[in-house]
Design a protein around this motif. Structure first.
Motif, short mmCIF file in Angstrom:
data_model
loop_
_atom_site.label_atom_id
_atom_site.label_comp_id
_atom_site.label_asym_id
_atom_site.label_seq_id
_atom_site.Cartn_x
_atom_site.Cartn_y
_atom_site.Cartn_z
N SER A 167 0.86 -1.19 0.00
CA SER A 167 0.00 0.00 0.00
C SER A 167 0.89 1.23 0.00
CB SER A 167 -0.92 0.04 1.22
OG SER A 167 -1.64 1.26 1.25
N LEU A 168 0.54 2.20 -0.84
CA LEU A 168 1.31 3.44 -0.92
C LEU A 168 0.65 4.58 -0.17
CD1 LEU A 168 2.44 3.36 -4.67
CD2 LEU A 168 3.70 2.64 -2.64
N GLY A 169 -0.39 4.27 0.60
CA GLY A 169 -1.05 5.33 1.37
C GLY A 169 -1.83 6.28 0.49
N ASP A 170 -2.31 7.37 1.10
CA ASP A 170 -3.09 8.35 0.35
C ASP A 170 -2.63 9.75 0.69
OD1 ASP A 170 -4.09 8.85 2.87
OD2 ASP A 170 -6.10 8.09 2.45
N LYS A 171 -3.42 10.75 0.29
CA LYS A 171 -3.01 12.15 0.49
C LYS A 171 -2.98 12.55 1.96
CE LYS A 171 -7.75 13.79 -0.28
NZ LYS A 171 -8.62 14.65 -1.13
N LEU A 223 6.73 2.66 4.22
CA LEU A 223 5.46 3.37 4.18
C LEU A 223 4.42 2.70 5.09
CD1 LEU A 223 4.10 4.85 0.85
CD2 LEU A 223 2.73 4.64 2.90
N ARG A 224 4.51 1.40 5.21
CA ARG A 224 3.51 0.70 6.03
C ARG A 224 3.50 1.20 7.47
NH1 ARG A 224 6.45 -5.23 6.28
NH2 ARG A 224 8.07 -4.70 7.80
N ASP A 225 4.64 1.73 7.94
CA ASP A 225 4.73 2.23 9.31
C ASP A 225 4.11 3.62 9.44
OD1 ASP A 225 6.11 -0.07 10.08
OD2 ASP A 225 8.04 0.80 9.51
N TYR A 226 3.73 4.22 8.32
CA TYR A 226 3.17 5.57 8.33
C TYR A 226 1.71 5.61 7.85
CZ TYR A 226 7.94 7.29 8.99
OH TYR A 226 9.19 7.55 9.50
N TYR A 234 -8.25 -0.35 4.68
CA TYR A 234 -8.50 -0.60 3.27
C TYR A 234 -7.58 -1.72 2.76
CZ TYR A 234 -9.56 0.52 -1.63
OH TYR A 234 -9.98 0.47 -2.95
N HIS A 235 -6.32 -1.61 3.10
CA HIS A 235 -5.34 -2.59 2.63
C HIS A 235 -5.61 -3.96 3.22
CE1 HIS A 235 -1.70 -3.86 0.71
NE2 HIS A 235 -1.15 -4.24 1.84
N GLU A 236 -6.01 -3.99 4.48
CA GLU A 236 -6.29 -5.27 5.12
C GLU A 236 -7.48 -5.96 4.46
OE1 GLU A 236 -5.67 -8.53 7.21
OE2 GLU A 236 -4.32 -6.80 7.13
N GLU A 237 -8.48 -5.19 4.06
CA GLU A 237 -9.63 -5.80 3.39
C GLU A 237 -9.25 -6.36 2.03
OE1 GLU A 237 -14.28 -4.92 2.13
OE2 GLU A 237 -13.21 -3.50 3.41
N VAL A 238 -8.39 -5.65 1.30
CA VAL A 238 -7.90 -6.18 0.02
C VAL A 238 -7.21 -7.51 0.26
CG1 VAL A 238 -6.30 -5.81 -1.90
CG2 VAL A 238 -7.65 -3.89 -1.04
N ARG A 239 -6.35 -7.56 1.25
CA ARG A 239 -5.61 -8.78 1.56
C ARG A 239 -6.55 -9.93 1.90
NH1 ARG A 239 -2.94 -9.24 5.59
NH2 ARG A 239 -1.00 -10.26 4.94
N GLU A 240 -7.57 -9.62 2.70
CA GLU A 240 -8.52 -10.67 3.13
C GLU A 240 -9.33 -11.21 1.94
OE1 GLU A 240 -10.87 -8.81 6.13
OE2 GLU A 240 -9.30 -8.92 7.68
N LEU A 241 -9.75 -10.32 1.06
CA LEU A 241 -10.54 -10.75 -0.10
C LEU A 241 -9.72 -11.62 -1.05
CD1 LEU A 241 -12.42 -7.41 -0.83
CD2 LEU A 241 -13.48 -9.56 -0.12
N ILE A 242 -8.47 -11.24 -1.25
CA ILE A 242 -7.60 -12.04 -2.12
C ILE A 242 -7.34 -13.41 -1.50
CG2 ILE A 242 -5.33 -12.17 -3.23
CD1 ILE A 242 -5.25 -9.12 -3.14
N THR A 243 -7.07 -13.40 -0.20
CA THR A 243 -6.82 -14.66 0.50
C THR A 243 -8.03 -15.58 0.43
OG1 THR A 243 -5.27 -13.55 2.01
CG2 THR A 243 -6.15 -15.68 2.71
N ALA A 244 -9.23 -15.01 0.66
CA ALA A 244 -10.47 -15.81 0.63
C ALA A 244 -10.70 -16.42 -0.74
CB ALA A 244 -11.65 -14.93 1.03
N ALA A 245 -10.19 -15.77 -1.78
CA ALA A 245 -10.34 -16.29 -3.15
C ALA A 245 -9.30 -17.36 -3.47
CB ALA A 245 -10.23 -15.14 -4.15
N GLY A 246 -8.42 -17.65 -2.53
CA GLY A 246 -7.41 -18.68 -2.74
C GLY A 246 -6.23 -18.23 -3.58
N VAL A 247 -6.03 -16.91 -3.67
CA VAL A 247 -4.92 -16.37 -4.46
C VAL A 247 -3.76 -16.03 -3.51
CG1 VAL A 247 -4.15 -14.46 -5.92
CG2 VAL A 247 -6.42 -15.47 -6.25
N ALA A 248 -2.62 -16.65 -3.75
CA ALA A 248 -1.45 -16.43 -2.89
C ALA A 248 -0.75 -15.14 -3.29
CB ALA A 248 -0.49 -17.60 -3.01
N PHE A 249 -0.23 -14.43 -2.30
CA PHE A 249 0.52 -13.20 -2.56
C PHE A 249 1.58 -13.03 -1.48
CE2 PHE A 249 -2.94 -12.04 0.26
CZ PHE A 249 -2.33 -11.20 1.18
#
Length: 420
Positions: A167-171, A223-226, A234-249
């Motif tokens: 995640s690159l964060g936002d404004k 960046l993750r520390d900031y 937001y990023h955690e939900e993306v991770r959870e949805l991908i994981t639930a779909a069985g897609v490794a990352f």
């Protein structure tokens, strides 16, 4: 031999190799079409300013790699170095975002141009298939695109690729990180150009591939520390949805895409069998790009996958694509009357969707049968004057070698049945 050759850093796609590229494009596009993405095609050149604003004036793409020129009318244009800015420009110009159905989901395929040092997997003319979802801020949309790219690669038979995610964060949170990173970078032993880049966009320095620079970046702030709470969630939900779909990352806290417009979700597809040019595709969210090029606020996400590098990845894994036969039936006429009759049968077969070809150029039987073998056809039709007098055509199975006489009026039906 021709006096002319393809320009340095480019290539020609010719049969049979070109069939692999077509198959890769189709495989990448198929899951997009099944997910509501419509096809868009933009010009091969755009205003220089579109890429300067969208891609970023500090990027190598704009400062070093873009093919820019001035027209006779004084317009400053550039061959497109990437697809997202062009697609978003076209969507805004056509007011697709005002149709009331957001996100606007588009996919595209085409050639792109960058003046780079040519090497395997890096060309000055290259091919990509891309997808953009414009006008919605939703973790499910980010996850959808990652899942669809994974589906496309796996449908081709690729297995040894990895998905890197960050995640690159936002404004809200990125300015704080930007200041911390700039302070860190100015404490390093960097050349003047790199320090100038750090002042414009310090995240670009993290993407510097030079070993002496990367060595100094080992302890760079991450960046993750900031990230602010909203970006973390937001990023955690993306991770959870991908994981639930069985897609490794793989989480990669140092992943930075080479374009300035990315925010929040960023990802890359890499294949370790390609050497230094390991990235086969990538993308991410670009919530501020529309405003950068004069449009309204339209949070968006997308990716582009390299067709050239995907083909190289298939070769690295030894994956042989199951390509449809270019020719199923090859007709060999012996005599003028047979040419007229068999040409009509070939035309009829083609209209039924059967891939059929014909022996052109008045060759003898031996030469024509060599062409039939080279064509890869499953069946060959041979007819001479005696066959026509008897109302038959000789049908040869090129795999078994078996040859049978089939009635002239029955041959099209017979071949359609045999070929399914």
């Amino acid at each position: 031999m021709s006096t002319f050759k393809a320009p340095k850093g480019t290539y020609d796609l010719i049969p049979p190799k070109s069939a692999e590229y077509l198959a890769v494009r189709e495989a990448i596009a198929a899951p997009l079409r099944d997910s509501g993405y419509g096809y868009i095609e933009t010009p091969g050149f755009e205003s220089v300013e579109l890429f300067a604003r969208g891609v970023g004036e500090s990027t190598d793409i704009v400062t070093k790699e873009m093919y820019a020129f001035e027209t006779k009318g004084g317009d400053r244009l550039a061959l497109r170095p990437e697809g997202t800015a062009s697609v978003l420009r076209a969507a805004l110009e056509a007011n697709l975002h005002k149709a009331g159905n957001l996100p606007v989901k588009l996919w595209y395929s085409g050639s792109y141009y960058r003046y780079e040092r040519p090497q395997k997997g890096r060309y000055r003319h290259f091919s990509q298939v891309g997808a953009e979802a414009i006008g919605a801020e939703d973790p499910a949309l980010d996850a959808e695109l990652i899942i669809l790219a994974d589906q496309a690669y796996r449908s081709l038979g690729l297995r040894d690729f990895r998905i890197l995610l960050n995640s690159l964060g936002d404004k809200e949170c990125r300015p704080v990180y930007r200041a911390a990173l700039q302070e860190f970078l100015h404490g390093l032993d960097l050349d003047e150009e790199t320090l100038r880049r750090a002042d414009i966009n310090p995240l670009r320095v993290l993407d510097d591939k030079r070993p002496d620079v990367q060595k100094q970046l080992t302890d760079a702030p991450l960046l993750r520390d900031y990230l602010c709470d909203a970006c973390k969630a937001y990023h955690e939900e993306v991770r959870e949805l991908i994981t639930a779909a069985g897609v490794a990352f793989e989480d990669d806290a140092k992943l930075v895409r080479g374009l300035d417009y990315y925010t929040r979700t960023t990802f890359e597809f890499v294949h370790d069998g390609l050497g230094s040019q390991s990235a086969v595709g990538g993308g991410g969210r670009y919530d501020g790009l529309s405003e950068m090029i004069g449009g309204p606020a339209l949070p968006s996400v997308g990716w582009a996958l390299g067709v050239d590098r995907t083909v190289l990845a298939l070769e690295a894994e030894g994956v042989a694509l199951q390509l449809p036969a270019t020719t199923s039936v090859f007709a060999v006429p012996l005599g003028e009357e047979a040419r007229r009759v068999l040409f009509a049968k070939v035309t009829e077969l083609r209209r039924l969707g059967v891939a059929a070809d014909f022996s052109y150029g008045a060759k003898g039987l031996k030469g024509a049968m060599k062409n039939a073998n080279r064509s890869g056809a499953r069946y060959t039709l041979v007819a001479g004057e005696r066959d026509l007098t008897e109302g038959v055509v000789q049908l040869k199975d090129m795999e078994s070698g078996e040859q049978t006489a089939v009635g002239l009026d029955e041959i099209v039906t017979e071949l359609a049945a045999r070929l399914g």
